[in-house]
Design a protein around this motif. Sequence first.
Motif, PDB file in Angstrom:
ATOM      1  N   GLN A   1      31.406   2.947  91.159  1.00 45.60           N
ATOM      2  CA  GLN A   1      30.269   2.196  90.653  1.00 45.60           C
ATOM      3  C   GLN A   1      29.149   2.201  91.689  1.00 45.60           C
ATOM      4  N   VAL A   2      27.924   2.408  91.196  1.00 49.41           N
ATOM      5  CA  VAL A   2      26.754   2.311  92.057  1.00 49.41           C
ATOM      6  C   VAL A   2      26.516   0.833  92.348  1.00 49.41           C
ATOM      7  N   ASN A   3      25.778   0.540  93.378  1.00 46.39           N
ATOM      8  CA  ASN A   3      25.556  -0.843  93.802  1.00 46.39           C
ATOM      9  C   ASN A   3      24.677  -1.588  92.803  1.00 46.39           C
ATOM     10  N   ASP A   4      25.283  -2.120  91.745  1.00 49.53           N
ATOM     11  CA  ASP A   4      24.558  -2.843  90.698  1.00 49.53           C
ATOM     12  C   ASP A   4      24.530  -4.335  91.020  1.00 49.53           C
ATOM     13  N   VAL A   5      23.349  -4.864  91.238  1.00 49.17           N
ATOM     14  CA  VAL A   5      23.199  -6.281  91.565  1.00 49.17           C
ATOM     15  C   VAL A   5      23.535  -7.135  90.341  1.00 49.17           C
ATOM     16  N   GLY A   6      24.386  -8.135  90.534  1.00 44.17           N
ATOM     17  CA  GLY A   6      24.710  -9.075  89.463  1.00 44.17           C
ATOM     18  C   GLY A   6      25.748  -8.601  88.477  1.00 44.17           C
ATOM     19  N   SER A   7      26.310  -7.425  88.692  1.00 44.38           N
ATOM     20  CA  SER A   7      27.294  -6.879  87.757  1.00 44.38           C
ATOM     21  C   SER A   7      28.694  -6.958  88.340  1.00 44.38           C
ATOM     22  N   GLU A   8      29.643  -7.360  87.513  1.00 44.92           N
ATOM     23  CA  GLU A   8      31.041  -7.438  87.928  1.00 44.92           C
ATOM     24  C   GLU A   8      31.781  -6.124  87.699  1.00 44.92           C
ATOM     25  N   GLY A   9      31.155  -5.185  86.988  1.00 49.17           N
ATOM     26  CA  GLY A   9      31.823  -3.914  86.731  1.00 49.17           C
ATOM     27  C   GLY A   9      32.939  -4.035  85.709  1.00 49.17           C
ATOM     28  N   TYR A  10      32.661  -4.703  84.601  1.00 46.30           N
ATOM     29  CA  TYR A  10      33.713  -4.947  83.610  1.00 46.30           C
ATOM     30  C   TYR A  10      34.189  -3.676  82.917  1.00 46.30           C
ATOM     31  N   LEU A  11      33.345  -2.632  82.889  1.00 44.54           N
ATOM     32  CA  LEU A  11      33.768  -1.407  82.225  1.00 44.54           C
ATOM     33  C   LEU A  11      34.945  -0.747  82.944  1.00 44.54           C
ATOM     34  N   LYS A  12      35.192  -1.139  84.177  1.00 41.28           N
ATOM     35  CA  LYS A  12      36.318  -0.558  84.920  1.00 41.28           C
ATOM     36  C   LYS A  12      37.647  -0.802  84.217  1.00 41.28           C
TER      37      LYS A  12
ATOM     38  N   TYR B   1      39.456   0.923  74.218  1.00 44.46           N
ATOM     39  CA  TYR B   1      40.197  -0.327  74.436  1.00 44.46           C
ATOM     40  C   TYR B   1      41.378  -0.108  75.376  1.00 44.46           C
ATOM     41  N   ASN B   2      41.580  -1.129  76.213  1.00 47.56           N
ATOM     42  CA  ASN B   2      42.786  -1.190  77.011  1.00 47.56           C
ATOM     43  C   ASN B   2      43.760  -2.036  76.200  1.00 47.56           C
ATOM     44  N   ALA B   3      43.926  -3.287  76.567  1.00 50.19           N
ATOM     45  CA  ALA B   3      44.803  -4.157  75.778  1.00 50.19           C
ATOM     46  C   ALA B   3      44.336  -5.620  75.850  1.00 50.19           C
ATOM     47  N   CYS B   4      43.170  -6.015  75.353  1.00 51.62           N
ATOM     48  CA  CYS B   4      42.207  -5.125  74.703  1.00 51.62           C
ATOM     49  C   CYS B   4      41.034  -4.788  75.647  1.00 51.62           C
ATOM     50  N   THR B   5      40.069  -5.710  75.917  1.00 49.84           N
ATOM     51  CA  THR B   5      38.961  -5.317  76.770  1.00 49.84           C
ATOM     52  C   THR B   5      38.147  -6.522  77.226  1.00 49.84           C
ATOM     53  N   TRP B   6      37.499  -6.379  78.379  1.00 50.49           N
ATOM     54  CA  TRP B   6      36.550  -7.400  78.830  1.00 50.49           C
ATOM     55  C   TRP B   6      35.168  -7.168  78.229  1.00 50.49           C
ATOM     56  N   ILE B   7      34.925  -5.946  77.800  1.00 54.19           N
ATOM     57  CA  ILE B   7      33.612  -5.617  77.266  1.00 54.19           C
ATOM     58  C   ILE B   7      33.759  -4.578  76.159  1.00 54.19           C
ATOM     59  N   SER B   8      33.088  -4.815  75.043  1.00 51.91           N
ATOM     60  CA  SER B   8      33.036  -3.869  73.938  1.00 51.91           C
ATOM     61  C   SER B   8      31.643  -3.947  73.335  1.00 51.91           C
ATOM     62  N   LEU B   9      30.945  -2.829  73.329  1.00 57.27           N
ATOM     63  CA  LEU B   9      29.557  -2.830  72.846  1.00 57.27           C
ATOM     64  C   LEU B   9      29.432  -2.383  71.400  1.00 57.27           C
ATOM     65  N   ASN B  10      30.533  -2.029  70.777  1.00 58.70           N
ATOM     66  CA  ASN B  10      30.490  -1.546  69.393  1.00 58.70           C
ATOM     67  C   ASN B  10      31.138  -2.506  68.405  1.00 58.70           C
ATOM     68  N   ARG B  11      31.323  -3.737  68.811  1.00 59.38           N
ATOM     69  CA  ARG B  11      31.986  -4.704  67.943  1.00 59.38           C
ATOM     70  C   ARG B  11      31.130  -5.062  66.738  1.00 59.38           C
ATOM     71  N   ALA B  12      31.766  -5.470  65.666  1.00 57.45           N
ATOM     72  CA  ALA B  12      31.040  -5.920  64.488  1.00 57.45           C
ATOM     73  C   ALA B  12      30.156  -7.113  64.836  1.00 57.45           C
ATOM     74  N   VAL B  13      29.012  -7.224  64.184  1.00 65.94           N
ATOM     75  CA  VAL B  13      28.074  -8.317  64.437  1.00 65.94           C
ATOM     76  C   VAL B  13      28.690  -9.643  64.004  1.00 65.94           C
ATOM     77  N   ARG B  14      28.594 -10.627  64.891  1.00 66.26           N
ATOM     78  CA  ARG B  14      29.110 -11.960  64.594  1.00 66.26           C
ATOM     79  C   ARG B  14      28.063 -13.002  64.950  1.00 66.26           C
ATOM     80  N   SER B  15      28.287 -14.217  64.509  1.00 67.48           N
ATOM     81  CA  SER B  15      27.319 -15.286  64.753  1.00 67.48           C
ATOM     82  C   SER B  15      27.952 -16.385  65.601  1.00 67.48           C
ATOM     83  N   ARG B  16      27.170 -16.858  66.569  1.00 68.08           N
ATOM     84  CA  ARG B  16      27.610 -17.973  67.407  1.00 68.08           C
ATOM     85  C   ARG B  16      26.433 -18.927  67.559  1.00 68.08           C
TER      86      ARG B  16
END
Length: 314
Positions: A232-243, A275-290
Amino acid sequence: MKCTFLFVCLLTFAAVWNFISSVDIRFRKYEFVFEGYRCIPNETAFEYENISDSYKCSKLCHVNNACLSFSYKPDSYQCIGCRVNLGIRPSSYESYPGSLYFHTKTETSCKEISENNRFVPSGQYKIRLSKSKKVQTVYCDMDTDGGGWTVFQHRFDHSLYFNRTFSEYESGFGALNGEFWLGLKTVQEMTYQVRPTLRLDVRTDDDMMFTETYQNFYLDKGPRYTLRFGEQVNDVGSEGYLKTNKNQHFSTYDVDQDSASASNCARNNGGGWWYNACTWISLNRAVRSRDGMLNIGTYGHTGKYITTSKMMFR
């Protein structure tokens, strides 16, 4: 006699090489594209009269560092050199009946387009895939961090349905001028040999922006399309969840290739992903409302919900 002849040949070669070096001939290859167009005056590198044929016109373009393409008009022997490849921007060319237009062979990435065509804006461009030789239209981000990024995922207005079949994720879906997924086959072909930099940009529901950038990105060949990347490049403020998704296979609701033995992560989340089992981050998830706000996933263990996302490589 042979020595004299060899000596003369060597002198000739040296003279030719010095000439080539002095004028910076780049041995570009040109291909005929279409008839009846030329670049507009603001994009014109030169205009010459009395040029006997298109081959001589191409040589003039070769030795001019500003020239990337040219129009040749046989009936008037006019040669016009252009600073851009026509078709890159519709506003860069105009009608010129009777002319023949040639440009440098189509670039293979947004990075090449950015390097070869100065000050081009973000938008849709044609590239030629290096292995299959297929001409593919892609969206190039020419603004972020110096430009040259090939965008392969973009969500910003929640208008596109992402809970698709594996076949659709392979081929791609959506519109490049809106929300889209470029397609696993195309991304795999563009990254497997080159190993570019991967970048993710996400915005969360509290209007915070997060960026993750990784070196040596590529996908394995199908049907697994395993996600690979390096440091990972030195990304400020990022935890690197895609790892947490590194080295995982791509899964959809109809093709389960995740690491969860007791469930189908894609079916549970409503979208294809590595997906791992499952994931910390997913950018293709179905749209939901919160709380009345639409979102497309969560960002790590922070409780933040993602509202927009962009994935690209360079």
